[in-house]
Design a protein around this motif. Structure first.
Motif, PDB file in Angstrom:
ATOM      1  N   SER A 446       0.727  -1.256   0.098  1.00 21.43           N
ATOM      2  CA  SER A 446      -0.016   0.048   0.072  1.00 21.43           C
ATOM      3  C   SER A 446       0.906   1.322   0.076  1.00 21.43           C
ATOM      4  O   SER A 446       2.171   1.384   0.281  1.00 21.43           O
ATOM      5  N   SER A 447       0.318   2.512  -0.480  1.00 24.78           N
ATOM      6  CA  SER A 447       1.101   3.605  -0.365  1.00 24.78           C
ATOM      7  C   SER A 447      -0.065   4.985  -0.440  1.00 24.78           C
ATOM      8  O   SER A 447      -1.007   4.877  -1.046  1.00 24.78           O
ATOM      9  N   GLU A 448       0.411   5.747   0.113  1.00 22.76           N
ATOM     10  CA  GLU A 448      -0.324   7.028   0.209  1.00 22.76           C
ATOM     11  C   GLU A 448      -0.112   7.959  -1.265  1.00 22.76           C
ATOM     12  O   GLU A 448      -0.625   8.923  -1.368  1.00 22.76           O
ATOM     13  N   ILE A 449       1.064   7.292  -1.707  1.00 21.12           N
ATOM     14  CA  ILE A 449       1.491   8.154  -2.941  1.00 21.12           C
ATOM     15  C   ILE A 449       0.760   7.680  -4.309  1.00 21.12           C
ATOM     16  O   ILE A 449       0.449   8.266  -5.211  1.00 21.12           O
ATOM     17  N   LEU A 450       0.871   6.201  -4.357  1.00 21.03           N
ATOM     18  CA  LEU A 450       0.320   5.544  -5.559  1.00 21.03           C
ATOM     19  C   LEU A 450      -0.934   5.335  -5.662  1.00 21.03           C
ATOM     20  O   LEU A 450      -1.528   4.951  -4.533  1.00 21.03           O
ATOM     21  N   ASP A 451      -1.626   5.592  -6.724  1.00 23.46           N
ATOM     22  CA  ASP A 451      -3.019   5.243  -6.688  1.00 23.46           C
ATOM     23  C   ASP A 451      -3.401   3.562  -6.897  1.00 23.46           C
ATOM     24  O   ASP A 451      -2.272   2.795  -7.067  1.00 23.46           O
ATOM     25  N   GLU A 452      -4.532   3.203  -7.023  1.00 17.14           N
ATOM     26  CA  GLU A 452      -4.677   1.780  -7.040  1.00 17.14           C
ATOM     27  C   GLU A 452      -4.143   1.329  -8.525  1.00 17.14           C
ATOM     28  O   GLU A 452      -3.829   0.213  -8.534  1.00 17.14           O
ATOM     29  N   GLU A 453      -4.456   2.030  -9.559  1.00 17.13           N
ATOM     30  CA  GLU A 453      -4.008   1.382 -10.939  1.00 17.13           C
ATOM     31  C   GLU A 453      -2.379   1.427 -10.857  1.00 17.13           C
ATOM     32  O   GLU A 453      -1.808   0.421 -11.196  1.00 17.13           O
TER      33      GLU A 453
END
Length: 644
Positions: A446-453
């Protein structure tokens, strides 16, 4: 008089029209390369001399073909087609691997279908179609204006075309090339990394510069006496460096794990487990650290050649494809594999894909390998394959690949021979499409920077790395159960150039670099992103040449000698030289170099090296010139031990 002036005027009009075609080609190429018309316009304004030189090249080509065909629009069509094709190929290559088209890539032109096959689906972007439309409009305008752009009679056209061709050869590839480059502010003396050269000069001039302007220069005083003095001085500097006794003859399993690196080094990602669990565990038992590579995102075959021959692209004339040189060159100097063969080892290459790329079926037998096994040959071995042997597309799974390595080692040992196996795994190869592993990932990210795609793409890389690490664990667990002494050398060839949905990479999104072009990165960013990880492990700790748990960086210049050292292989004068240099200079390429303390520099001239190191670099340069471009006075001596 009036008729003569009219003819001169028409000729001038034709030349100007051809130059306009060249300008359209030059502008369109930058439009495709940079992604927008405004960016292309800014580039043309910032570097007008290379832009104009590019226009001269394509305009001259259009004029030459126009003279031959009698219609300028035909030359414009050919010139525009070539320029658009080159720009698109370079753009696609940048999308796939983050690097522009280079001269050495033309060595793979006959394997283009295979290259495209491993790259995944590619589509021409909208901005490229707009640039192509500009070229098409230019051709149409030349056709409409054909009445005014008359090319003269057949005899006159032939005379002018012959003169233009002679001038083109003289100034394009002949003695006039360097003056032409200097006239248009092109650096004709120094090696420049392609991404930087193309940023400054554009694709066409960058390719021309590498292909026609630079060459390996003959050392001053070169001759047989000079090379005798080089060998004698190497003996003085190297001393007894090559006198490694052959005591135990361990098996050596040398593995290039496609795109393997320690993903926990990436910031701003939350992982539910360690994807390099086995690598980290085994590092505490062996020797490990960073591996400095010469490529990012691609170039596996080139990296293999550097490791086995000790050469990089910087050693060869610009534009040389290191995998497609004259066949004899691959056997002139002993490779890393040669001493194993001479010591009675079974030497084999195992590759998890087919034999179509990088000329391996030609080069590897000359590098000292007895046998080459690709995907189909591996599947014919007596392996315990459950279900499909493939994973993530058309590559053998790393699990099956480990079984093949153990199978071939056991077969050699059963015949009374130790084994030297070089394996190239492929399960973690691109493309990193979200569906590659059936949307499955053993570890959550998970990441707060990268979106789900973007996370979906990242999970594919994460799963591939996890499987590579698990295969490493399977291999070493199996070797613990065997009595035969075995050394494993495991490394990632390069990081994957993992592109996100907006065209950026996972590295730029996570703040590790600015954009995708390494020409814009700092030296620390280059060294970080061009590094992976490696491990040297043995099922008998006595085989290690250092304390278990040693952390020591390495690179393409140093890992070959480390493999020789791991098996106590005798060194030739050439490899003793490589080993000595590799102790202080882990990698030295056109882009960057790294010293043994892990400090990166843009070039060796700026690096913190001793006077002896610099002398060794100069001696090595003389050896490389003599062997590959000179009279080969020193080949025999370089294949002998130091002091012989």
């Amino acid at each position: 008089m009036k008729t003569t002036l009219l003819k001169i005027g028409k000729a001038a009009l034709v030349v100007l029209a051809a130059l306009a075609v060249g300008c359209a080609a030059a502008f369109s190429m930058e439009w495709i390369a940079l992604g927008s018309a405004q960016a292309a316009l800014d580039w043309c304004a910032a570097v007008p001399a290379p832009f104009l030189l590019t226009a001269v090249f394509y305009g001259s080509g259009a004029l030459l073909l126009g003279l031959a065909a009698g219609q300028l629009w035909i030359g414009a069509l050919a010139s525009g087609t070539v320029s658009a094709a080159l720009a698109l190929v370079s753009w696609f290559k940048s999308v796939i691997n983050g690097a522009p088209l280079t001269v050495e890539d033309f060595g793979l032109i006959g394997q283009l279908d295979q290259v495209m096959g491993v790259a995944g689906d590619l589509t021409v972007p909208d901005f490229a179609w707009h640039a192509i439309a500009l070229l098409a409009g230019t051709v149409l305008a030349a056709a409409v204006a054909g009445h005014w752009l008359t090319m003269g009679s057949g005899r006159a056209r032939f005379t002018l075309a012959t003169a233009l061709l002679a001038l083109g050869l003289c100034f394009g590839a002949g003695p006039g090339a360097a003056p032409l480059g200097n006239a248009f502010s092109v650096n004709t003396q120094e090696r420049i990394q392609p991404a930087i050269a193309y940023r400054d000069y554009g694709l066409t001039v960058g390719l021309w510069r590498d292909a026609c302007l630079l060459a390996n220069r003959e050392p001053e005083g070169y001759g047989p006496e000079y090379m005798d003095a080089v060998a004698a001085r190497l003996d003085e500097l190297l001393g007894g460096a090559s006198a490694a006794p052959v005591s135990v003859r361990p098996n050596v399993i040398f593995i290039l794990s496609e795109s393997f690196y320690d993903m926990t080094r990436l910031p701003e990602l939350k992982l539910s487990a360690d994807p390099a669990e086995n690598y980290h565990r085994l590092s505490r038992e062996g020797i490990s650290g960073r591996f400095f590579s010469s490529y990012l995102g691609y170039g596996t075959g080139y990296i293999e050649q550097s490791i086995f021959t000790g050469l990089t692209g910087k050693d060869l004339e610009p534009g040389t494809n290191i995998c497609f040189r004259p066949d004899e060159e691959y056997s002139l100097l002993d490779s890393v594999a040669t001493p194993f063969r001479k010591q009675g080892y079974e030497t084999e290459l195992l590759h998890a894909y087919n034999d179509s790329l990088y000329n391996r079926t030609v080069t590897y037998p000359r590098l000292g390998f007895d046998r080459l096994l690709f995907s189909q040959e591996i599947q014919s071995l007596d392996l315990n394959i459950q279900g499909s042997p493939y994973a993530g597309g058309y590559y053998l799974s790393d699990h099956v690949f480990v079984q093949a390595l153990l199978n071939r080692m056991d077969a050699a040992n059963a015949e009374g021979k130790p084994a030297f196996l070089f394996g190239v795994s492929m399960e973690n190869h691109q493309p990193f499409d979200p569906e590659k592993f059936g949307y499955k990932c053993q570890i959550d990210v998970s990441s707060e920077i990268l979106d789900e795609e973007d996370l979906a793409i990242t999970r594919v890389m994460l799963e591939g790395l996890t499987r590579a690490d698990q295969a490493l664990g399977e291999l070493t667990d199996a070797l613990r159960e065997r009595e035969e002494p075995t050394v494993v050398v495991f490394f990632g060839d390069h990081r994957p150039n993992l592109f996100m949905t907006d065209g950026g990479t996972v590295y730029s999104h996570l703040g590790l670099c600015e954009g995708n072009d390494c020409a814009d990165w700092t030296i620390d960013q280059v060294a970080d992103l061009y590094s992976t990880n490696y491990l040297i492990w043995a099922n008998d700790a006595a085989l290690l040449k250092a304390t278990a748990g040693t952390v020591r960086d390495t690179g393409i210049a140093a890992i070959g000698p480390a493999v020789l050292d791991a098996a106590d292989m005798p060194r030739t004068r050439y490899w003793a030289m490589q080993e000595r240099l590799g102790q202080d200079l882990l990698i030295n390429t056109d882009l960057y170099c790294v010293t043994s303390d892990g400090t990166p520099y843009w070039n060796a001239a700026d690096a913190d090296l001793s006077d002896e190191d610099r002398e060794l670099l100069e001696l090595r340069g003389a050896v490389v010139y003599d062997v590959y471009y000179g009279k080969r006075y020193c080949v025999e001596k370089m294949n002998q031990p130091v002091g012989s």
